[in-house]
Design an enzyme around this catalytic site. Structure first.
Site, mmCIF file in Angstrom:
data_model
loop_
_atom_site.group_PDB
_atom_site.id
_atom_site.type_symbol
_atom_site.label_atom_id
_atom_site.label_comp_id
_atom_site.label_asym_id
_atom_site.label_seq_id
_atom_site.Cartn_x
_atom_site.Cartn_y
_atom_site.Cartn_z
ATOM 1 N N LEU A 230 -2.746 -15.753 -4.972
ATOM 2 C CA LEU A 230 -2.565 -16.356 -3.656
ATOM 3 C C LEU A 230 -1.629 -15.560 -2.756
ATOM 4 O O LEU A 230 -1.091 -16.112 -1.797
ATOM 5 C CB LEU A 230 -2.033 -17.788 -3.824
ATOM 6 C CG LEU A 230 -2.967 -18.765 -4.539
ATOM 7 C CD1 LEU A 230 -2.227 -20.048 -4.896
ATOM 8 C CD2 LEU A 230 -4.181 -19.076 -3.676
ATOM 9 N N ASP A 255 2.206 -2.430 2.342
ATOM 10 C CA ASP A 255 0.778 -2.143 2.163
ATOM 11 C C ASP A 255 0.327 -2.878 0.900
ATOM 12 O O ASP A 255 0.805 -2.589 -0.194
ATOM 13 C CB ASP A 255 0.586 -0.629 2.008
ATOM 14 C CG ASP A 255 -0.872 -0.224 1.849
ATOM 15 O OD1 ASP A 255 -1.729 -1.113 1.716
ATOM 16 O OD2 ASP A 255 -1.139 0.992 1.853
ATOM 17 N N ALA A 258 -3.243 -2.109 -3.076
ATOM 18 C CA ALA A 258 -3.422 -2.015 -4.530
ATOM 19 C C ALA A 258 -2.663 -3.100 -5.282
ATOM 20 O O ALA A 258 -2.520 -3.009 -6.506
ATOM 21 C CB ALA A 258 -2.981 -0.637 -5.025
ATOM 22 N N ALA A 259 -2.199 -4.133 -4.582
ATOM 23 C CA ALA A 259 -1.418 -5.170 -5.256
ATOM 24 C C ALA A 259 -2.225 -5.862 -6.347
ATOM 25 O O ALA A 259 -1.719 -6.143 -7.442
ATOM 26 C CB ALA A 259 -0.915 -6.192 -4.240
ATOM 27 N N GLY A 260 -3.495 -6.129 -6.071
ATOM 28 C CA GLY A 260 -4.341 -6.759 -7.080
ATOM 29 C C GLY A 260 -4.569 -5.873 -8.291
ATOM 30 O O GLY A 260 -4.603 -6.346 -9.436
ATOM 31 N N ASP A 261 -4.712 -4.570 -8.057
ATOM 32 C CA ASP A 261 -4.897 -3.634 -9.169
ATOM 33 C C ASP A 261 -3.623 -3.529 -10.000
ATOM 34 O O ASP A 261 -3.675 -3.439 -11.235
ATOM 35 C CB ASP A 261 -5.305 -2.257 -8.637
ATOM 36 C CG ASP A 261 -6.651 -2.288 -7.938
ATOM 37 O OD1 ASP A 261 -7.516 -3.097 -8.339
ATOM 38 O OD2 ASP A 261 -6.841 -1.514 -6.985
ATOM 39 N N SER A 291 4.121 -3.243 -5.890
ATOM 40 C CA SER A 291 3.104 -2.376 -5.302
ATOM 41 C C SER A 291 3.030 -2.551 -3.793
ATOM 42 O O SER A 291 2.813 -1.579 -3.059
ATOM 43 C CB SER A 291 1.744 -2.676 -5.934
ATOM 44 O OG SER A 291 0.715 -2.000 -5.270
#
Length: 314
Positions: A230, A255, A258-261, A291
């Protein structure tokens, strides 16, 4: 492809995509038929598979990636980036009949962007690549999957991993609503964000309670644990036995690309190390938060000392 580092038995496997992001920064986005002069151009290794492999490897887990690059010069850039993070690349196939995956991105000063993705070699991943993956499944603990390669190959990989007793994690991105019913029971974990959870379940995910409902629906379809990411509201994780909500770590986001990765790579690393469910979710949430504080995809992924220092301070 030949590894730069001697291969050791990987504990984390990634079956997925590699893209080279071609990024042009412009004062504004061009109109149809218009040519404008840009400010900067960069080539950035990416692709959700490659990003998640780098994320796990930087956290100290022996990681290998299985997928394809093309018969072009971009392939060298993609492989070198992985190898610099100590990701094992000897099970990547170089496909001379096609180019590597590419994302052509135009970004204006406000941050708005347009993106055109050419799957290239990623779009040709098939059962032969699954066979290469299966050869290393006996040593692995975790398999990370995403949806930037053909869905049939994703499901085949999940099935082979399940048969081998390997924990299967699917990041259902890019978002789509047509996952086959047969895929869900093969997944130990699924990790959609709000948009992806909404598309998968038909439930509009806008807060923690809606996220819980969507996660429960994914568990009803056969997933072992469903995590809904979320963003600034944290994460919600449901299984048939329990629900856990973890608040987000407050950071100044630069930025979030790539937080989900980062989250998925950290989840995999935590599972390899035998963390409890709550520790695993906290580890993932912290990696995603860190990240977001740096620009770029792979350059923003934290290493283990940085992540553990961040957690100690909090």
């Amino acid at each position: 492809m030949n590894p730069q580092h001697p291969s050791i038995n990987p504990e984390c496997l990634v079956f997925g995509s590699l893209n080279l992001d071609l990024v042009a920064t412009t004062p504004r986005l061009p109109q149809p038929g218009e040519t404008i002069t840009g400010d900067r151009f960069s080539m950035v290794p990416g692709g959700k598979g490659a990003n998640q492999a780098v994320a796990a490897a930087r956290l100290g887990v022996a990681t290998a990636i299985v997928g394809r690059v093309g018969g072009d010069n971009f392939a060298e850039i993609l492989v070198e980036s992985l190898q610099s993070a100590k990701v094992q690349t000897d099970r990547l196939l170089k496909d001379p009949a096609i180019g590597s995956g590419v994302a052509m991105i135009t970004v204006e000063q406000s941050g708005e962007n347009t993106i055109a993705v050419i799957p290239g070699a990623n779009g040709r991943v098939d059962e032969t690549d699954v066979d290469r993956l299966a050869e290393v499944l006996p040593t692995a603990k975790v398999l990370l999957l995403q949806l930037e390669i053909p869905l049939a190959a994703v499901e085949a990989a999940a099935r082979r991993a399940k048969q081998a007793g390997v924990t299967v994690i699917l990041d259902p991105a890019p978002a789509r609503s047509d996952l086959p019913d047969s895929l869900y029971p093969l997944l130990d974990w699924i990790t959609p964000n709000e948009t992806e959870a909404s598309q998968l379940t038909g439930i509009r995910v806008h807060d923690v309670e809606a996220a819980r409902q969507a996660a429960m629906e994914l568990c009803r379809r056969g997933v072992g644990r469903a995590i809904v990411k979320l963003g600034a509201k944290g994460v919600v994780c449901c299984s048939k036995d329990e629900t856990i909500a973890i608040p987000a770590f407050p950071v100044e986001a630069v930025d979030t690309v790539a937080a989900g990765d980062a989250f998925n790579g950290a989840i995999a690393a935590a599972i390899v190390r035998g963390f409890s469910l709550q520790e695993t979710l906290i580890y993932g949430a912290a990696a995603g938060a860190l990240s977001a504080t740096k620009a770029g995809a792979q350059p923003s992924l934290p290493d283990r000392p940085t992540l553990e220092a961040f957690l100690r301070k909090r």
